[in-house]
Design a protein around this motif. Structure first.
Motif, PDB file in Angstrom:
ATOM      1  N   LEU A 100      58.849 -19.934  -4.193  1.00  0.00           N
ATOM      2  CA  LEU A 100      58.750 -20.122  -2.747  1.00  0.00           C
ATOM      3  C   LEU A 100      59.147 -21.530  -2.320  1.00  0.00           C
ATOM      4  O   LEU A 100      59.620 -21.747  -1.199  1.00  0.00           O
ATOM      5  CB  LEU A 100      57.320 -19.833  -2.281  1.00  0.00           C
ATOM      6  N   ALA A 101      58.962 -22.498  -3.221  1.00  0.00           N
ATOM      7  CA  ALA A 101      59.307 -23.884  -2.904  1.00  0.00           C
ATOM      8  C   ALA A 101      60.791 -24.178  -3.113  1.00  0.00           C
ATOM      9  O   ALA A 101      61.298 -25.203  -2.623  1.00  0.00           O
ATOM     10  CB  ALA A 101      58.471 -24.840  -3.760  1.00  0.00           C
ATOM     11  N   ALA A 131      56.894 -13.135  -4.829  1.00  0.00           N
ATOM     12  CA  ALA A 131      57.478 -14.164  -3.972  1.00  0.00           C
ATOM     13  C   ALA A 131      58.215 -13.533  -2.799  1.00  0.00           C
ATOM     14  O   ALA A 131      58.113 -13.996  -1.650  1.00  0.00           O
ATOM     15  CB  ALA A 131      58.415 -15.048  -4.789  1.00  0.00           C
ATOM     16  N   SER A 160      56.418 -12.016 -10.740  1.00  0.00           N
ATOM     17  CA  SER A 160      56.451 -13.224  -9.907  1.00  0.00           C
ATOM     18  C   SER A 160      57.553 -13.130  -8.861  1.00  0.00           C
ATOM     19  O   SER A 160      57.351 -13.497  -7.687  1.00  0.00           O
ATOM     20  CB  SER A 160      56.665 -14.452 -10.787  1.00  0.00           C
ATOM     21  N   ALA A 212      51.211 -16.643 -10.630  1.00  0.00           N
ATOM     22  CA  ALA A 212      51.240 -17.243  -9.293  1.00  0.00           C
ATOM     23  C   ALA A 212      51.892 -18.621  -9.310  1.00  0.00           C
ATOM     24  O   ALA A 212      52.508 -19.034  -8.321  1.00  0.00           O
ATOM     25  CB  ALA A 212      49.828 -17.342  -8.732  1.00  0.00           C
ATOM     26  N   LYS A 213      51.757 -19.332 -10.422  1.00  0.00           N
ATOM     27  CA  LYS A 213      52.424 -20.634 -10.523  1.00  0.00           C
ATOM     28  C   LYS A 213      53.929 -20.458 -10.352  1.00  0.00           C
ATOM     29  O   LYS A 213      54.578 -21.226  -9.633  1.00  0.00           O
ATOM     30  CB  LYS A 213      52.108 -21.284 -11.869  1.00  0.00           C
ATOM     31  N   LEU A 234      54.786 -19.676  -6.653  1.00  0.00           N
ATOM     32  CA  LEU A 234      54.825 -20.857  -5.795  1.00  0.00           C
ATOM     33  C   LEU A 234      56.092 -21.682  -6.052  1.00  0.00           C
ATOM     34  O   LEU A 234      56.651 -22.270  -5.114  1.00  0.00           O
ATOM     35  CB  LEU A 234      53.574 -21.707  -5.995  1.00  0.00           C
ATOM     36  N   GLU A 235      56.524 -21.729  -7.294  1.00  0.00           N
ATOM     37  CA  GLU A 235      57.772 -22.430  -7.605  1.00  0.00           C
ATOM     38  C   GLU A 235      58.958 -21.757  -6.925  1.00  0.00           C
ATOM     39  O   GLU A 235      59.838 -22.431  -6.366  1.00  0.00           O
ATOM     40  CB  GLU A 235      57.984 -22.465  -9.117  1.00  0.00           C
ATOM     41  N   PHE A 273      48.270 -24.450  -6.012  1.00  0.00           N
ATOM     42  CA  PHE A 273      47.574 -24.047  -4.798  1.00  0.00           C
ATOM     43  C   PHE A 273      46.960 -25.266  -4.114  1.00  0.00           C
ATOM     44  O   PHE A 273      46.634 -26.260  -4.760  1.00  0.00           O
ATOM     45  CB  PHE A 273      46.484 -23.022  -5.118  1.00  0.00           C
ATOM     46  N   ASP A 274      46.772 -25.161  -2.801  1.00  0.00           N
ATOM     47  CA  ASP A 274      46.197 -26.253  -2.014  1.00  0.00           C
ATOM     48  C   ASP A 274      44.684 -26.150  -1.880  1.00  0.00           C
ATOM     49  O   ASP A 274      44.004 -27.172  -1.787  1.00  0.00           O
ATOM     50  CB  ASP A 274      46.813 -26.260  -0.609  1.00  0.00           C
ATOM     51  N   PHE A 332      48.721 -22.828   0.648  1.00  0.00           N
ATOM     52  CA  PHE A 332      48.463 -21.701  -0.233  1.00  0.00           C
ATOM     53  C   PHE A 332      47.048 -21.825  -0.781  1.00  0.00           C
ATOM     54  O   PHE A 332      46.673 -22.846  -1.339  1.00  0.00           O
ATOM     55  CB  PHE A 332      49.487 -21.643  -1.372  1.00  0.00           C
ATOM     56  N   GLY A 383      51.507 -20.086   5.704  1.00  0.00           N
ATOM     57  CA  GLY A 383      50.837 -20.100   4.414  1.00  0.00           C
ATOM     58  C   GLY A 383      50.200 -18.759   4.154  1.00  0.00           C
ATOM     59  O   GLY A 383      50.423 -17.787   4.897  1.00  0.00           O
TER      60      GLY A 383
END
Length: 343
Positions: free
Chosen positions: A340-341, A296, A292, A333-334, A337-338, A28-29, A3, A309
């Motif tokens: 999506l994980a 997602a 969010s 966005a945080k 990502l949570e 994010f990565d 991401f 990604g």
């Protein structure tokens, strides 16, 4: 899954650095810092963010080969790679804001190819002699080349530049914004054609879709915030865009003549008629937007197109400042990502 987030630094440099730290905290990565002519300098901001972060990879998203010589790019990248402990990357393309400098961007494929070729040689520590149409080097060599290679990312909507990405890039960003199985297949075909031209395995190239991301608990405000983005991409994508009633398309595009400022700048002027013509469904043809939970779900649909990604151009929620608006999107966005994980 990879991401990636891009922030556009239309604010005080210290605020841009804080947003960069927030992007890392969000999970994010990679972080891209926009390179826009006459705006705060991308490389200086990247170095400052590198000093404040520990994990995230940092680079330009995207810089250009017209305002900086490839030797200048290579020197900046070597510095960033050393400062960050090997977390640098370089996103390169045509760039933004060159018109304000009176610069054209002729022969982008050749110019980007020559620039990347020269940069790779310099970053490898070689003594580089290069006699191209746009780049000339005579035994140039970096004093402190990086110990770890710097990945090169190329993002584009152009068939020619996407084929070039297949030849020279480590990361290819699909810039279509509106994505369907047919459009994704077209981009992958261009990428594969470029890779085959030089005998590369196309599977070695990381491929991510470029999307606009705007997140807020206020869904209506989030949608409102990306309507100018939608009008911009509806105009420039042409036949590659989504099917839209020709009369509606013409009316929306005509409103852009009354718009001012960059489409990603909160100081822009969006014509009221344009805002009325673009509804939430049309906005979502070009952006991941909403709460969010909604965002997602939209990203999960993208994953269904075969991507491992996503590269997110973060759009500011229409608040009092770009710093505040981007901060809201990053906070949302945080949570994205949570979600999506989660299993």
């Amino acid at each position: 899954m990879t991401f990636e987030a891009e922030i556009t630094p239309g604010m005080a440099p210290a605020e841009a650095v804080e947003l960069g730290c927030m992007v890392e905290d969000a999970g994010f990565d990679r972080l891209g810092v926009s390179c826009v002519a006459l705006w705060p300098d991308t490389y200086q901001l990247q170095a400052l963010i590198a000093a404040r972060t520990d994990r995230i990879h940092i680079g330009s998203m995207v810089t250009n080969p017209y305002t900086r010589h490839p030797a200048v790019h290579a020197s900046a990248l070597a510095t960033l790679q050393e400062l960050s402990g090997g977390r640098a990357f370089c996103g390169i393309g045509v760039g933004a804001g060159l018109e304000d400098l009176g610069l054209d961007y002729p022969r982008p494929v050749r110019t980007i190819r020559e620039s990347v070729t020269a940069m790779r040689g310099l970053l490898a520590g070689d003594s580089v002699t290069f006699d191209g149409e746009t780049v000339v080097l005579d035994g140039a060599q970096l004093i402190r080349p990086p110990e770890v290679p710097v990945p090169i990312a190329i993002g584009t909507r152009s068939p020619g530049v996407m084929k070039l990405a297949g030849e020279v890039a480590d990361i290819a960003l699909v810039g279509a914004r509106h994505l369907t199985p047919e459009i994704v297949a077209r981009y992958r075909g261009w990428l594969a054609e470029g890779a085959a031209r030089v005998g590369r395995d196309v599977n070695e190239i990381e491929v991510l879709p470029r999307v606009t991301l705007c997140v807020s608990d206020d869904e209506e405000l989030a949608v409102h915030s990306v309507k100018r983005f939608a009008a911009h991409y509806l105009d420039i994508l042409g036949d590659y865009g989504p099917p839209v009633d020709p009369e509606l398309r013409a009316r929306i595009v005509s409103t852009l003549s009354d718009a001012t400022g960059w489409y990603f700048d909160l100081d822009r002027h969006d014509p009221p008629e344009m805002l009325e013509l673009i509804d939430a469904d049309l906005a979502r043809k070009f952006a991941i937007v909403g709460t969010s939970e909604q965002c997602a779900e939209q990203i999960r649909e993208l994953q269904g197109l075969g991507f491992e990604g996503v590269s997110c151009n973060l759009a500011a929620v229409d608040r009092g400042s770009m710093y505040e608006g981007l901060g809201e999107t990053i906070t949302g966005a945080k949570r994205v990502l949570e979600l999506l994980a989660a299993p």
